[in-house]
Design a protein around this motif. Structure first.
Motif, mmCIF file in Angstrom:
data_model
loop_
_atom_site.group_PDB
_atom_site.id
_atom_site.type_symbol
_atom_site.label_atom_id
_atom_site.label_comp_id
_atom_site.label_asym_id
_atom_site.label_seq_id
_atom_site.Cartn_x
_atom_site.Cartn_y
_atom_site.Cartn_z
ATOM 1 N N PRO A 214 2.869 16.408 -27.077
ATOM 2 C CA PRO A 214 1.469 16.156 -26.179
ATOM 3 C C PRO A 214 0.288 16.488 -27.051
ATOM 4 O O PRO A 214 -0.683 15.884 -26.888
ATOM 5 N N GLY A 215 0.314 17.162 -27.916
ATOM 6 C CA GLY A 215 -1.025 17.380 -28.930
ATOM 7 C C GLY A 215 -1.240 15.929 -29.599
ATOM 8 O O GLY A 215 -2.626 15.697 -29.836
ATOM 9 N N LEU A 216 -0.387 15.407 -30.279
ATOM 10 C CA LEU A 216 -0.805 13.899 -30.593
ATOM 11 C C LEU A 216 -1.215 13.111 -29.713
ATOM 12 O O LEU A 216 -2.213 12.280 -30.156
ATOM 13 N N LEU A 217 -0.780 12.970 -28.557
ATOM 14 C CA LEU A 217 -1.182 11.987 -27.487
ATOM 15 C C LEU A 217 -2.710 12.538 -27.197
ATOM 16 O O LEU A 217 -3.396 11.613 -27.003
ATOM 17 N N LEU A 218 -3.171 13.929 -27.189
ATOM 18 C CA LEU A 218 -4.397 14.151 -26.700
ATOM 19 C C LEU A 218 -5.416 13.808 -27.858
ATOM 20 O O LEU A 218 -6.406 13.535 -27.490
ATOM 21 N N MET A 219 -4.796 14.115 -29.127
ATOM 22 C CA MET A 219 -5.695 13.802 -30.397
ATOM 23 C C MET A 219 -6.147 12.403 -30.414
ATOM 24 O O MET A 219 -7.322 11.974 -30.438
ATOM 25 N N THR A 220 -5.119 11.534 -29.940
ATOM 26 C CA THR A 220 -5.226 10.222 -30.247
ATOM 27 C C THR A 220 -6.282 9.705 -28.824
ATOM 28 O O THR A 220 -7.095 8.755 -29.225
ATOM 29 N N LEU A 221 -6.020 10.067 -27.904
ATOM 30 C CA LEU A 221 -6.685 9.708 -26.698
ATOM 31 C C LEU A 221 -8.204 10.139 -27.001
ATOM 32 O O LEU A 221 -9.507 9.555 -26.704
ATOM 33 N N GLY A 222 -8.502 11.348 -27.384
ATOM 34 C CA GLY A 222 -9.559 11.931 -27.521
ATOM 35 C C GLY A 222 -10.322 11.243 -28.711
ATOM 36 O O GLY A 222 -11.791 11.124 -28.635
ATOM 37 N N LEU A 223 -9.776 10.858 -29.821
ATOM 38 C CA LEU A 223 -10.234 10.348 -30.965
ATOM 39 C C LEU A 223 -11.017 9.003 -30.756
ATOM 40 O O LEU A 223 -12.012 8.547 -30.850
ATOM 41 N N VAL A 224 -9.946 8.253 -29.952
ATOM 42 C CA VAL A 224 -10.323 6.881 -29.637
ATOM 43 C C VAL A 224 -11.492 6.831 -28.379
ATOM 44 O O VAL A 224 -12.456 6.001 -28.706
ATOM 45 N N GLY A 225 -11.661 7.867 -27.736
ATOM 46 C CA GLY A 225 -12.562 7.908 -26.594
ATOM 47 C C GLY A 225 -13.898 8.167 -27.316
ATOM 48 O O GLY A 225 -15.036 7.728 -26.975
ATOM 49 N N GLY A 226 -13.714 9.168 -28.308
ATOM 50 C CA GLY A 226 -14.937 9.726 -28.805
ATOM 51 C C GLY A 226 -15.615 8.780 -29.668
ATOM 52 O O GLY A 226 -16.982 8.596 -29.803
ATOM 53 N N VAL A 227 -14.766 7.986 -30.589
ATOM 54 C CA VAL A 227 -15.467 7.116 -31.642
ATOM 55 C C VAL A 227 -15.988 6.013 -30.734
ATOM 56 O O VAL A 227 -17.152 5.398 -30.825
ATOM 57 N N ALA A 228 -15.285 5.485 -29.399
ATOM 58 C CA ALA A 228 -15.922 4.445 -29.051
ATOM 59 C C ALA A 228 -17.352 4.749 -28.008
ATOM 60 O O ALA A 228 -18.183 4.109 -27.847
ATOM 61 N N LEU A 229 -17.431 5.877 -27.649
ATOM 62 C CA LEU A 229 -18.632 6.519 -27.004
ATOM 63 C C LEU A 229 -19.699 7.023 -27.584
ATOM 64 O O LEU A 229 -20.549 7.385 -27.334
ATOM 65 N N SER A 230 -19.505 7.505 -28.942
ATOM 66 C CA SER A 230 -20.504 8.008 -29.825
ATOM 67 C C SER A 230 -21.635 7.084 -30.015
ATOM 68 O O SER A 230 -22.679 7.443 -30.478
ATOM 69 N N THR A 231 -21.293 5.751 -29.917
ATOM 70 C CA THR A 231 -22.516 4.814 -30.071
ATOM 71 C C THR A 231 -23.180 4.408 -28.911
ATOM 72 O O THR A 231 -24.215 3.671 -28.856
ATOM 73 N N GLY A 232 -22.553 4.619 -27.600
ATOM 74 C CA GLY A 232 -23.321 4.106 -26.423
ATOM 75 C C GLY A 232 -22.126 4.074 -25.491
ATOM 76 O O GLY A 232 -20.991 4.073 -25.699
ATOM 77 N N PRO A 233 -22.599 3.966 -24.149
ATOM 78 C CA PRO A 233 -21.689 3.806 -23.155
ATOM 79 C C PRO A 233 -20.793 2.681 -23.077
ATOM 80 O O PRO A 233 -21.138 1.664 -23.781
ATOM 81 N N VAL A 234 -19.362 2.731 -22.453
ATOM 82 C CA VAL A 234 -18.688 1.821 -22.326
ATOM 83 C C VAL A 234 -18.291 1.329 -21.193
ATOM 84 O O VAL A 234 -17.879 2.484 -20.152
ATOM 85 N N ARG A 235 -18.173 0.371 -20.723
ATOM 86 C CA ARG A 235 -18.054 -0.305 -19.329
ATOM 87 C C ARG A 235 -16.731 -0.791 -19.336
ATOM 88 O O ARG A 235 -16.575 -1.778 -19.965
ATOM 89 N N VAL A 236 -16.056 -0.735 -18.406
ATOM 90 C CA VAL A 236 -14.677 -1.268 -17.831
ATOM 91 C C VAL A 236 -14.893 -1.697 -16.367
ATOM 92 O O VAL A 236 -14.811 -0.888 -15.575
ATOM 93 N N GLY A 237 -15.118 -3.198 -16.356
ATOM 94 C CA GLY A 237 -15.349 -3.656 -15.031
ATOM 95 C C GLY A 237 -16.592 -2.875 -14.560
ATOM 96 O O GLY A 237 -17.797 -2.856 -15.209
ATOM 97 N N ASP A 238 -16.546 -2.392 -13.233
ATOM 98 C CA ASP A 238 -17.576 -1.766 -12.604
ATOM 99 C C ASP A 238 -17.817 -0.125 -13.039
ATOM 100 O O ASP A 238 -18.699 0.414 -12.447
ATOM 101 N N ILE A 239 -16.788 0.260 -13.828
ATOM 102 C CA ILE A 239 -16.991 1.591 -14.045
ATOM 103 C C ILE A 239 -17.517 2.005 -15.627
ATOM 104 O O ILE A 239 -17.215 1.207 -16.564
#
Length: 416
Positions: A214-239
């Protein structure tokens, strides 16, 4: 009792029936003695405590354990004994392969509880046992005592299978049957309480599934999301995902990192205390990850966090220390704060692992070979001097007449 003793007589087995009693009040102890059993009193309450008391008191090489409620067939123990004689350490019965009579097992246990818990046990510990909680099982007495089983309740059934699997014992399975029990009272088994105790034990004995995965899964999701959002917002369709998601990603990264550290700490502690077998992979990590390296990595993370905080102050100064747009400022502050939190987690975990690595040692006495040799020589000199003195005394005190000499010579041992 009649079935068990009949099995011994029919197959020429030199055996005994041991009844472990930890507080029965229905007079069944006397019935068991009259039927030929040896009743062993066990002071501690609980299913596991009663069984361990009986196992310790047993005199045989092999032990077959089973509930004394006539739900298991004690006349059909030969498959268990055959496997033990072939070299098995633990032979489990499988009620799902042998047959469960109508009314012998509640539907909730039959279709949910036992299958799910057995699946979890096979998944967590790579076991091949299909019925983790079968009450009829046989084993080598010395093999089970060597494990040092600890649990005193219903989870004892799971602990035996898990510890045997982790110890690389030869664990086998044979079909057995289950019949409705012959008790006149309701069983002590509590569906949800004892089911949770089994599940809790399986999780606590598997740091990999409880913390690491569970820790590796959370770390991976948090790291990927954090890197992607640190430069600006991310849009997926209308979200649109923005700084609020960045905060959530940071939390996932921190929690995941903490879980991974807990997996390592739990594994090291369990290995040191003997609850879990030695793991070479974990030992390599511990050996390579010294306290100094942990402090260096933690210091680098803290430095990165401090640089981020300084950058946030510079950003604030650029706005004359006035009101800031959270979408800009949080992209600097959140990663900096995350790095600072993880730095202290790393430092504290490194210190704790180092504490766990301290061994209790009893140092041998410090000796000097030269001193030992001198002591031996001194002892020899004293001994020779004593013998010479004794001979001189005997010559001086020799009796004048033959009768006195004969009288003294009657007890040479006393003279010596």
């Amino acid at each position: 009792m009649r079935k068990a003793l009949g099995f011994f007589a029919e197959h020429g087995v030199d055996g005994e029936v041991v009844i472990a009693d930890n507080g029965s009040t229905d007079g069944s102890q006397q019935l068991a003695r009259e039927a030929g059993a040896r009743v062993v009193p066990v002071t501690s309450k609980g299913y596991g405590n009663a069984l361990m008391g009986g196992i310790r008191a047993a005199r045989g090489t092999y032990v077959v354990m089973g509930d004394a409620d006539d739900s298991y067939d004690f006349t059909s123990l030969m498959p268990f004994l055959t496997e033990l004689r072939d070299g098995a350490d633990l032979v489990m019965g499988n009620r799902f392969k042998g047959g469960i009579a109508p009314g012998a097992m509640p539907p909730l246990h039959k279709y949910l509880g036992n299958p799910v818990l057995s699946f979890v046990g096979r998944l967590f510990f790579r076991s091949k046992i299909g019925d983790f909680h079968c009450g009829l099982r046989a084993f080598r007495r010395d093999s089970i005592l060597r494990l040092g089983l600890q649990t005193g309740g219903m989870e004892f059934a799971s602990e035996m299978v898990v510890r045997c699997t982790l110890a690389k014992y030869d664990v086998r399975e044979v079909p057995t049957t289950l019949s409705p029990d012959g008790r006149s009272r309701a069983p002590h088994l509590s569906t949800w309480r004892d089911g949770w105790r089994h599940l809790r034990f399986l999780m606590l004995y598997s740091p990999r599934w409880l913390f690491l995965i569970p820790g590796l899964l959370l770390m991976t999701l948090g790291l990927v999301g954090g890197v992607a959002l640190s430069t600006g917002p991310v849009r997926v369709g209308d979200i649109a995902f923005d700084v609020d998601t960045l905060v959530g990603a940071s939390a996932m990264l921190v929690i995941g990192f903490q879980a991974v550290l807990f997996a390592l700490l739990t594994k090291v502690y369990a290995m040191e205390e003997g609850f879990l077998p030695h793991d070479r992979r974990v030992q390599r990590v511990v050996d390579s990850w010294s306290l100094e390296r942990g402090l260096v990595v933690g210091g680098l993370l803290a430095l990165a966090g401090l640089v981020g905080l300084v950058a946030s102050l510079v950003h604030w100064q650029g706005h004359s220390f006035g009101e800031l747009d959270p979408r800009d400022s949080l992209r600097i502050v959140v990663p900096a704060a995350t790095a600072l939190i993880m730095s202290f987690q790393m430092i504290f975990a490194s210190l704790f692992v180092s504490i766990l690595g301290i061994r209790r040692r009893s140092h041998p006495p410090v000796t000097d070979p030269a001193e030992e040799a001198a002591d031996v020589v001194d002892a020899a000199v004293v001994k020779v001097a004593g013998e010479a003195q004794t001979l001189n005394l005997k010559e001086v005190d020799a009796p004048a007449d033959e009768d006195a000499a004969d009288e003294e010579s009657k007890d040479p041992a006393e003279t010596a």
